[in-house]
Design a protein around this motif. Structure first.
Motif, mmCIF file in Angstrom:
data_model
loop_
_atom_site.group_PDB
_atom_site.id
_atom_site.type_symbol
_atom_site.label_atom_id
_atom_site.label_comp_id
_atom_site.label_asym_id
_atom_site.label_seq_id
_atom_site.Cartn_x
_atom_site.Cartn_y
_atom_site.Cartn_z
ATOM 1 N N HIS A 1 0.814 -1.214 0.000
ATOM 2 C CA HIS A 1 0.000 0.000 0.000
ATOM 3 C C HIS A 1 0.851 1.269 0.000
ATOM 4 O O HIS A 1 0.557 2.219 -0.723
ATOM 5 C CB HIS A 1 -0.929 -0.017 1.216
ATOM 6 N N THR A 2 1.913 1.295 0.792
ATOM 7 C CA THR A 2 2.698 2.527 0.934
ATOM 8 C C THR A 2 3.848 2.642 -0.072
ATOM 9 O O THR A 2 4.194 3.737 -0.496
ATOM 10 C CB THR A 2 3.284 2.647 2.360
ATOM 11 N N LYS A 3 4.443 1.520 -0.462
ATOM 12 C CA LYS A 3 5.610 1.574 -1.356
ATOM 13 C C LYS A 3 5.289 1.168 -2.794
ATOM 14 O O LYS A 3 6.158 1.221 -3.658
ATOM 15 C CB LYS A 3 6.721 0.677 -0.815
ATOM 16 N N GLY A 4 4.065 0.710 -3.013
ATOM 17 C CA GLY A 4 3.664 0.344 -4.368
ATOM 18 C C GLY A 4 3.828 -1.126 -4.708
ATOM 19 O O GLY A 4 3.250 -1.607 -5.664
ATOM 20 N N LYS A 5 4.635 -1.823 -3.924
ATOM 21 C CA LYS A 5 4.774 -3.266 -4.128
ATOM 22 C C LYS A 5 5.355 -3.894 -2.874
ATOM 23 O O LYS A 5 5.960 -3.222 -2.049
ATOM 24 C CB LYS A 5 5.624 -3.605 -5.347
ATOM 25 N N GLY A 6 5.155 -5.202 -2.763
ATOM 26 C CA GLY A 6 5.663 -5.928 -1.605
ATOM 27 C C GLY A 6 5.974 -7.363 -1.980
ATOM 28 O O GLY A 6 5.270 -7.981 -2.785
ATOM 29 N N VAL A 7 7.046 -7.887 -1.412
ATOM 30 C CA VAL A 7 7.485 -9.254 -1.693
ATOM 31 C C VAL A 7 6.722 -10.226 -0.798
ATOM 32 O O VAL A 7 6.703 -10.083 0.423
ATOM 33 C CB VAL A 7 9.005 -9.398 -1.475
ATOM 34 N N CYS A 8 6.120 -11.226 -1.442
ATOM 35 C CA CYS A 8 5.335 -12.244 -0.720
ATOM 36 C C CYS A 8 6.181 -13.451 -0.349
ATOM 37 O O CYS A 8 5.821 -14.201 0.542
ATOM 38 C CB CYS A 8 4.189 -12.729 -1.591
ATOM 39 N N GLY A 9 7.265 -13.672 -1.080
ATOM 40 C CA GLY A 9 8.113 -14.828 -0.830
ATOM 41 C C GLY A 9 9.071 -15.040 -1.985
ATOM 42 O O GLY A 9 8.955 -14.406 -3.033
ATOM 43 N N VAL A 10 10.037 -15.938 -1.768
ATOM 44 C CA VAL A 10 11.039 -16.273 -2.783
ATOM 45 C C VAL A 10 10.976 -17.780 -3.007
ATOM 46 O O VAL A 10 11.055 -18.559 -2.055
ATOM 47 C CB VAL A 10 12.457 -15.845 -2.322
ATOM 48 N N PHE A 11 10.844 -18.169 -4.277
ATOM 49 C CA PHE A 11 10.617 -19.567 -4.628
ATOM 50 C C PHE A 11 11.365 -19.924 -5.906
ATOM 51 O O PHE A 11 11.810 -19.032 -6.626
ATOM 52 C CB PHE A 11 9.112 -19.806 -4.872
ATOM 53 N N ASN A 12 11.435 -21.224 -6.198
ATOM 54 C CA ASN A 12 11.963 -21.614 -7.499
ATOM 55 C C ASN A 12 10.916 -21.239 -8.549
ATOM 56 O O ASN A 12 9.789 -20.867 -8.227
ATOM 57 C CB ASN A 12 12.352 -23.103 -7.551
ATOM 58 N N TYR A 13 11.285 -21.340 -9.822
ATOM 59 C CA TYR A 13 10.438 -20.839 -10.904
ATOM 60 C C TYR A 13 9.034 -21.448 -10.880
ATOM 61 O O TYR A 13 8.040 -20.724 -10.956
ATOM 62 C CB TYR A 13 11.103 -21.109 -12.255
ATOM 63 N N GLU A 14 8.949 -22.762 -10.785
ATOM 64 C CA GLU A 14 7.658 -23.432 -10.880
ATOM 65 C C GLU A 14 6.717 -23.042 -9.746
ATOM 66 O O GLU A 14 5.526 -22.810 -9.960
ATOM 67 C CB GLU A 14 7.838 -24.966 -10.903
ATOM 68 N N ILE A 15 7.252 -22.964 -8.545
ATOM 69 C CA ILE A 15 6.405 -22.598 -7.400
ATOM 70 C C ILE A 15 5.989 -21.133 -7.502
ATOM 71 O O ILE A 15 4.831 -20.797 -7.277
ATOM 72 C CB ILE A 15 7.121 -22.903 -6.070
ATOM 73 N N ALA A 16 6.922 -20.264 -7.880
ATOM 74 C CA ALA A 16 6.595 -18.841 -8.033
ATOM 75 C C ALA A 16 5.505 -18.659 -9.083
ATOM 76 O O ALA A 16 4.536 -17.908 -8.875
ATOM 77 C CB ALA A 16 7.844 -18.048 -8.403
ATOM 78 N N GLU A 17 5.638 -19.348 -10.195
ATOM 79 C CA GLU A 17 4.657 -19.254 -11.275
ATOM 80 C C GLU A 17 3.274 -19.717 -10.800
ATOM 81 O O GLU A 17 2.255 -19.089 -11.104
ATOM 82 C CB GLU A 17 5.139 -20.120 -12.444
ATOM 83 N N THR A 18 3.254 -20.787 -10.026
ATOM 84 C CA THR A 18 1.997 -21.305 -9.487
ATOM 85 C C THR A 18 1.363 -20.312 -8.523
ATOM 86 O O THR A 18 0.151 -20.068 -8.567
ATOM 87 C CB THR A 18 2.228 -22.660 -8.783
ATOM 88 N N LYS A 19 2.167 -19.715 -7.644
ATOM 89 C CA LYS A 19 1.650 -18.743 -6.672
ATOM 90 C C LYS A 19 1.053 -17.533 -7.399
ATOM 91 O O LYS A 19 -0.019 -17.050 -7.029
ATOM 92 C CB LYS A 19 2.749 -18.291 -5.711
ATOM 93 N N VAL A 20 1.754 -17.042 -8.427
ATOM 94 C CA VAL A 20 1.249 -15.902 -9.198
ATOM 95 C C VAL A 20 -0.093 -16.257 -9.823
ATOM 96 O O VAL A 20 -1.055 -15.473 -9.745
ATOM 97 C CB VAL A 20 2.270 -15.468 -10.285
#
Length: 109
Positions: free
Chosen positions: A69-88
């Protein structure tokens, strides 16, 4: 004398050491899953997403939501490609289901 013995003697006479080459393993690339701010998605909805999809405790989810809300973006987590793609995909699917314009992306770290 057999051919194999002849080959072995040839190597023995030249003192060659043969060692198997070990393959060099590279760590897989990691990706940050990032939520982007918009002016329409309710804050509580973002907190719920962070709790359900990213398994955050309420306090941490609220911190990340406020960062979005305040900075325009926020990191939800760090994952390998497949898991990150699934989360998105999960975030985008749930946001669309609830008719919110919430955007979620992934960035290589």
């Amino acid at each position: 004398m057999s051919e194999n013995q002849n080959d072995n003697e040839q190597y023995d006479s030249h003192d060659l050491a043969v060692e198997e080459a070990r393959p060099k393993l590279k760590q897989p690339s990691l990706y940050q899953v990032v939520l982007l701010n918009d002016d329409f998605t309710p804050m509580e909805f973002v907190v719920d997403i962070l709790e359900t999809i990213f398994n955050m405790e309420r306090t941490r989810a609220t911190q990340v939501m406020l960062e979005v809300h305040t900075k325009g973006k926020g990191v939800c987590g760090v994952f390998n490609y497949e898991i990150a793609e699934t989360k998105v995909a999960q975030v985008m699917g749930i946001a669309r289901q609830h008719q919110h314009p919430l955007l979620c992306t992934m960035e290589e770290t």
